[in-house]
Every structure is written in C-alpha cells, then in structure tokens.
Design a protein around this motif. Structure first.
Motif, PDB file in Angstrom:
ATOM      1  N   ILE A   1     -12.015 -10.203  -8.249  1.00 15.00           N
ATOM      2  CA  ILE A   1     -11.550  -9.323  -7.179  1.00 15.00           C
ATOM      3  C   ILE A   1     -10.672  -8.250  -7.801  1.00 15.00           C
ATOM      4  O   ILE A   1      -9.723  -8.563  -8.536  1.00 15.00           O
TER       5      ILE A   1
ATOM      6  N   LYS B   1      -7.145   1.645  -3.502  1.00 13.51           N
ATOM      7  CA  LYS B   1      -7.659   0.421  -2.895  1.00 13.51           C
ATOM      8  C   LYS B   1      -7.221  -0.810  -3.689  1.00 13.51           C
ATOM      9  O   LYS B   1      -7.288  -0.833  -4.911  1.00 13.51           O
TER      10      LYS B   1
ATOM     11  N   ALA C   1      -8.194  -4.752  -3.466  1.00  9.39           N
ATOM     12  CA  ALA C   1      -9.065  -5.722  -2.814  1.00  9.39           C
ATOM     13  C   ALA C   1      -8.391  -7.087  -2.693  1.00  9.39           C
ATOM     14  O   ALA C   1      -7.515  -7.438  -3.487  1.00  9.39           O
ATOM     15  N   THR C   2      -8.810  -7.848  -1.687  1.00  8.66           N
ATOM     16  CA  THR C   2      -8.351  -9.227  -1.468  1.00  8.66           C
ATOM     17  C   THR C   2      -9.576 -10.096  -1.207  1.00  8.66           C
ATOM     18  O   THR C   2     -10.710  -9.594  -1.128  1.00  8.66           O
TER      19      THR C   2
ATOM     20  N   TYR D   1     -10.405 -11.289   1.505  1.00  9.63           N
ATOM     21  CA  TYR D   1     -10.978 -10.903   2.795  1.00  9.63           C
ATOM     22  C   TYR D   1     -12.056  -9.844   2.630  1.00  9.63           C
ATOM     23  O   TYR D   1     -13.012  -9.783   3.402  1.00  9.63           O
ATOM     24  N   ASP D   2     -11.934  -8.994   1.602  1.00 10.72           N
ATOM     25  CA  ASP D   2     -12.947  -7.979   1.341  1.00 10.72           C
ATOM     26  C   ASP D   2     -14.250  -8.595   0.829  1.00 10.72           C
ATOM     27  O   ASP D   2     -15.289  -7.936   0.842  1.00 10.72           O
ATOM     28  N   SER D   3     -14.209  -9.843   0.384  1.00 17.04           N
ATOM     29  CA  SER D   3     -15.404 -10.519  -0.132  1.00 17.04           C
ATOM     30  C   SER D   3     -16.098 -11.374   0.922  1.00 17.04           C
ATOM     31  O   SER D   3     -17.151 -11.957   0.639  1.00 17.04           O
TER      32      SER D   3
ATOM     33  N   ARG E   1     -17.796 -10.685   3.585  1.00 20.28           N
ATOM     34  CA  ARG E   1     -19.135 -10.249   3.994  1.00 20.28           C
ATOM     35  C   ARG E   1     -20.204 -10.806   3.076  1.00 20.28           C
ATOM     36  O   ARG E   1     -21.340 -11.051   3.501  1.00 20.28           O
TER      37      ARG E   1
ATOM     38  N   LYS F   1      -4.729  -4.127   6.820  1.00 14.42           N
ATOM     39  CA  LYS F   1      -6.036  -3.986   6.169  1.00 14.42           C
ATOM     40  C   LYS F   1      -6.834  -5.284   6.233  1.00 14.42           C
ATOM     41  O   LYS F   1      -8.035  -5.283   6.494  1.00 14.42           O
ATOM     42  N   SER F   2      -6.151  -6.411   6.007  1.00 10.26           N
ATOM     43  CA  SER F   2      -6.840  -7.701   6.033  1.00 10.26           C
ATOM     44  C   SER F   2      -7.200  -8.126   7.454  1.00 10.26           C
ATOM     45  O   SER F   2      -8.211  -8.799   7.670  1.00 10.26           O
TER      46      SER F   2
ATOM     47  N   TRP G   1     -10.684  -8.050   9.215  1.00 12.54           N
ATOM     48  CA  TRP G   1     -11.712  -9.038   8.896  1.00 12.54           C
ATOM     49  C   TRP G   1     -11.597 -10.299   9.750  1.00 12.54           C
ATOM     50  O   TRP G   1     -12.338 -11.263   9.541  1.00 12.54           O
TER      51      TRP G   1
END
Length: 248
Positions: free
Chosen positions: A77, A100, A102-103, A105-107, A109, A214-215, A218
C-alpha cells in the motif's frame, strides 16, 4: 499461461525480498496446473505478491488452500508516493510527491471476490505500508494505456513502480484482525456482552471521526465485504435501512 503479466519493478523487488526471507524458490509451477506461484518457501508453502487487484488471485488461492498448503498474500500500500516523469530519451524531467496517501480502505474494491478466503485457517494477508515511486513516460500527445482502461486520455504512459521503503507491516489472519477496520465505538460490547447495532450512516460517521473523511467514503463497501466474510451480520431491517452488528 494463466498468470502471464507485465511484471513491475515493485513486484520483482518484493518477490526477491520474500524469497530471501523465506529461503524460498521463485516462480514454481503448482503441481500439474498452469499456475506459477511467486514463491515456494522452504516448507513448501506459497507466498504470492499482489500489487493491485487482490481478487485476481481468487482461483489460484482457492486451489493452494485446498491442497493444504499455507498461503501468504503480500499486498503493498503506497502510504507515500512520488511521481517521476521521464522523456522519450529516458531523461528524468521532474519528480514530485503525490498528495495521496493510500490505506487498506483504498484496497477494498479489489477484495470483493477473494475476501471469504481470508478467514480460512491457512490464509494470511500481509499489508506492506510503503514509500513507492511511480514512473511515467511522457508522450507527444494524449495516449491510451495498454489495457485500454483510461476513460480520459493522458499525455503519459505508465512505466512501472519502484519500492523505496517499507515502513511497517500489518497482518490479517483471523476475525479479530478484520474487526479492527470497524471504529472502536461500534465494536465494544455493552454491560450485557452485546455488540452495538448501527446503520451504514453510523459507520460512515464514526469512520470519519476515527479514520478520517477520506476513509469514511468506503463505509458501504466495508459493510458489504464484512457481511460476506460473516464478520458483520444484519440484525434488523427497518424500512429501507439495515441494522448491523459485529457477529458473535
């Protein structure tokens, strides 16, 4: 071959690193299948490096687990990312840090298909929070990428990613690990030993407080995945609203 891909520098670096750490062998055919595993460690268990969509591993992961092998899936990540733009002659034009961060939560999907496998006894997901450089090559005009997936054409093409540093690791191998994705206020039992009930809007609000705005976007997908993993359960339906709680 099923697992043909354009291997990035990031993938190659992590593969070599984990092969060295596990005293393993890289790129080994799995039995008489068409699949090639990234690493077969000294105990004949499998390590897979997956830099993007985790669900792309679903069928291979299912087979590995059905054979009784242990499976570790390593997923980087980009906690910090730099963008490097190169000219057609290979000269670095500029390097800048991306805003940006990433965390996990971005993964989410990329987990929709594979997520039920994560709670199998021999399966472990290891997240690597990294500093990564993304390399791009400038083009003369607007260009489509190799997979034709761009909705809007850009004046550059991807050249791959490079690992700069691994800051920390986070392992997910049991239900309690995944429960930590839910804000603490929604997973603390009351005096009767019951988990609190909440709606999707409640989860989004509490995620914004604890994890950041941001998180919190999701939240609906997190609910969908955790219900599929049987970590959350639907306890009641009121009109069009579903009420959830952590499974006992």
């Amino acid at each position: 071959m099923i697992n043909t891909y354009n291997e990035s520098a990031l993938h190659e670096t992590l593969k070599k690193l984990y092969a060295l750490e596990s005293n393993g062998i890289m790129e080994v055919q799995l039995d008489d299948t068409p699949w090639i595993c990234d690493i077969l460690d000294e105990n004949k268990n499998v390590i897979e490096i997956q830099t993007s969509n985790l669900s792309a591993l679903t069928e291979k992961a299912l087979y590995i687990l059905e054979t009784g092998r242990k499976l570790k899936i390593v997923h980087p990540i980009a906690e910090n990312k730099w963008i490097e733009l190169y000219g057609s002659d290979g000269e670095l034009l500029h390097r800048k840090k991306s805003p940006k961060k990433a965390t996990i939560y971005d993964s989410l999907r990329g987990m929709t298909k594979i997520c039920p496998l994560f709670l199998q006894e021999n399966c472990e997901l290891e997240l690597l929070y990294c500093d990564i450089s993304e390399m791009r090559r400038k083009t003369e005009g607007l260009s489509q990428n190799q997979t034709n997936s761009r909705r809007h054409l850009k004046d550059w093409l991807p050249m791959g990613k490079r690992l700069e540093k691994i800051s920390r690791k986070e392992k997910f191998s049991k239900k309690e690990d995944w429960e930590k994705l839910i804000p603490e206020s929604l997973r603390q039992k009351d005096e009767k030993g019951k988990f609190p009930a909440f709606r999707a809007v409640d989860l989004k609000r509490e995620m914004a407080k604890e994890k950041g705005a941001k998180s919190s976007r999701w939240a609906p997908l997190l609910i969908w995945i955790l219900v599929k993993m049987q970590i959350l359960e639907i306890t009641e339906v009121k009109g069009r609203s579903k009420i959830y709680s952590v499974s006992s």
